[in-house]
Design a protein around this motif. Sequence first.
Motif, PDB file in Angstrom:
ATOM      1  N   GLY A 167      15.583  -1.674   2.415  1.00  0.00           N
ATOM      2  CA  GLY A 167      14.509  -0.995   3.328  1.00  0.00           C
ATOM      3  C   GLY A 167      13.293  -0.317   2.987  1.00  0.00           C
ATOM      4  N   LEU A 168      12.258  -0.278   3.801  1.00  0.00           N
ATOM      5  CA  LEU A 168      11.064   0.059   3.511  1.00  0.00           C
ATOM      6  C   LEU A 168      10.508   1.068   4.853  1.00  0.00           C
ATOM      7  N   LEU A 169      10.070   2.184   4.561  1.00  0.00           N
ATOM      8  CA  LEU A 169       9.680   3.048   5.564  1.00  0.00           C
ATOM      9  C   LEU A 169       8.069   3.180   5.746  1.00  0.00           C
ATOM     10  N   ALA A 170       7.370   2.695   6.682  1.00  0.00           N
ATOM     11  CA  ALA A 170       6.001   2.599   6.849  1.00  0.00           C
ATOM     12  C   ALA A 170       5.560   3.655   8.030  1.00  0.00           C
ATOM     13  N   LEU A 171       4.408   4.242   7.582  1.00  0.00           N
ATOM     14  CA  LEU A 171       3.772   5.048   8.417  1.00  0.00           C
ATOM     15  C   LEU A 171       2.662   4.151   8.991  1.00  0.00           C
TER      16      LEU A 171
ATOM     17  N   LYS B  53       0.922  -1.013   0.085  1.00  0.00           N
ATOM     18  CA  LYS B  53       0.079  -0.091   0.162  1.00  0.00           C
ATOM     19  C   LYS B  53       0.910   1.121  -0.028  1.00  0.00           C
ATOM     20  N   PRO B  54       1.274   1.773  -1.083  1.00  0.00           N
ATOM     21  CA  PRO B  54       2.277   2.890  -1.104  1.00  0.00           C
ATOM     22  C   PRO B  54       1.491   4.075  -0.390  1.00  0.00           C
ATOM     23  N   LEU B  55       2.400   4.815   0.090  1.00  0.00           N
ATOM     24  CA  LEU B  55       1.955   6.208   0.889  1.00  0.00           C
ATOM     25  C   LEU B  55       1.890   7.368  -0.342  1.00  0.00           C
ATOM     26  N   GLU B  56       0.927   7.621  -0.588  1.00  0.00           N
ATOM     27  CA  GLU B  56       0.800   8.586  -1.849  1.00  0.00           C
ATOM     28  C   GLU B  56       0.778  10.150  -1.414  1.00  0.00           C
ATOM     29  N   THR B  57       0.765  10.422  -0.126  1.00  0.00           N
ATOM     30  CA  THR B  57       0.501  11.826   0.445  1.00  0.00           C
ATOM     31  C   THR B  57       1.866  12.469   0.906  1.00  0.00           C
ATOM     32  N   LEU B  58       3.145  11.614   0.699  1.00  0.00           N
ATOM     33  CA  LEU B  58       4.325  12.332   1.215  1.00  0.00           C
ATOM     34  C   LEU B  58       5.389  11.332   0.686  1.00  0.00           C
TER      35      LEU B  58
ATOM     36  N   ALA C 179       1.991   2.932   3.505  1.00  0.00           N
ATOM     37  CA  ALA C 179       0.762   2.995   4.330  1.00  0.00           C
ATOM     38  C   ALA C 179       0.887   1.831   5.297  1.00  0.00           C
ATOM     39  N   GLY C 180       1.614   1.866   6.210  1.00  0.00           N
ATOM     40  CA  GLY C 180       1.954   0.359   6.974  1.00  0.00           C
ATOM     41  C   GLY C 180       0.703  -0.400   7.630  1.00  0.00           C
ATOM     42  N   GLY C 181      -0.352   0.430   7.615  1.00  0.00           N
ATOM     43  CA  GLY C 181      -1.447  -0.229   8.189  1.00  0.00           C
ATOM     44  C   GLY C 181      -2.321   0.759   8.973  1.00  0.00           C
TER      45      GLY C 181
END
Length: 208
Positions: A145-149, A66-71, A95-97
């Motif tokens: 690596g992957l950065l999730a919010l 789920k890619p984070l599209e807003t940042l 978008a990690g969850g």
Amino acid sequence: MARRASEHEFPEAKLPRSPDGTVGEGYLGGQLLVAMPGLTDPRFARAVICVCAHSADGAMGIVLNKPLETLSFEELLKQLEVQPLPPQRQIRLLAGGPVEGGRGFVLHTADWESDASLKVSGDLALTASVDILKAIAAGGGPRQGLLALGYAGWGPGQLETEIQRNAWLNVTPDEALLFDSQPDTQWRQALAKLRIDPLLLSASAGHA
């Protein structure tokens, strides 16, 4: 619209550890959950989730597709006042969850670690400290690596119940599936690793 810096945190991660320092030992820590076609919750439909912690107390994981599209990564570094800008390396944002969407976690290869890193498996670690962002921005840090919010969370026994109800399959990941797959094909690739045709799977979805 840009988010305020105060909305994003990289606190010390507080996940359950086993005596040797790994997370979720003996459960599904380090495994991927692959949503069955019958899972229609829009937050998890066709989701691929890396389980980062799993114990008798519950589970937490990072949604990978789920890619984070807003940042962007550069915008996040600017909000957190992390230098250098522009960064010498980029990292994909997810978008990690649905839980704590302002909290950041980096899922990464275990060739880099800090005091705030938790071992997910022999090859994977999870870090929730700004130190890893500084290392990546400077051109270092982990190899992948992957950065999730945000993250996905389950209470005690909840994930086990969902698996019994055929909501999820699980599979051992590899680096290509974790870090190199494109979000729109990752679900099918995870099923292919199990040698499952999603068209055949969908014909029997929803049956316990």
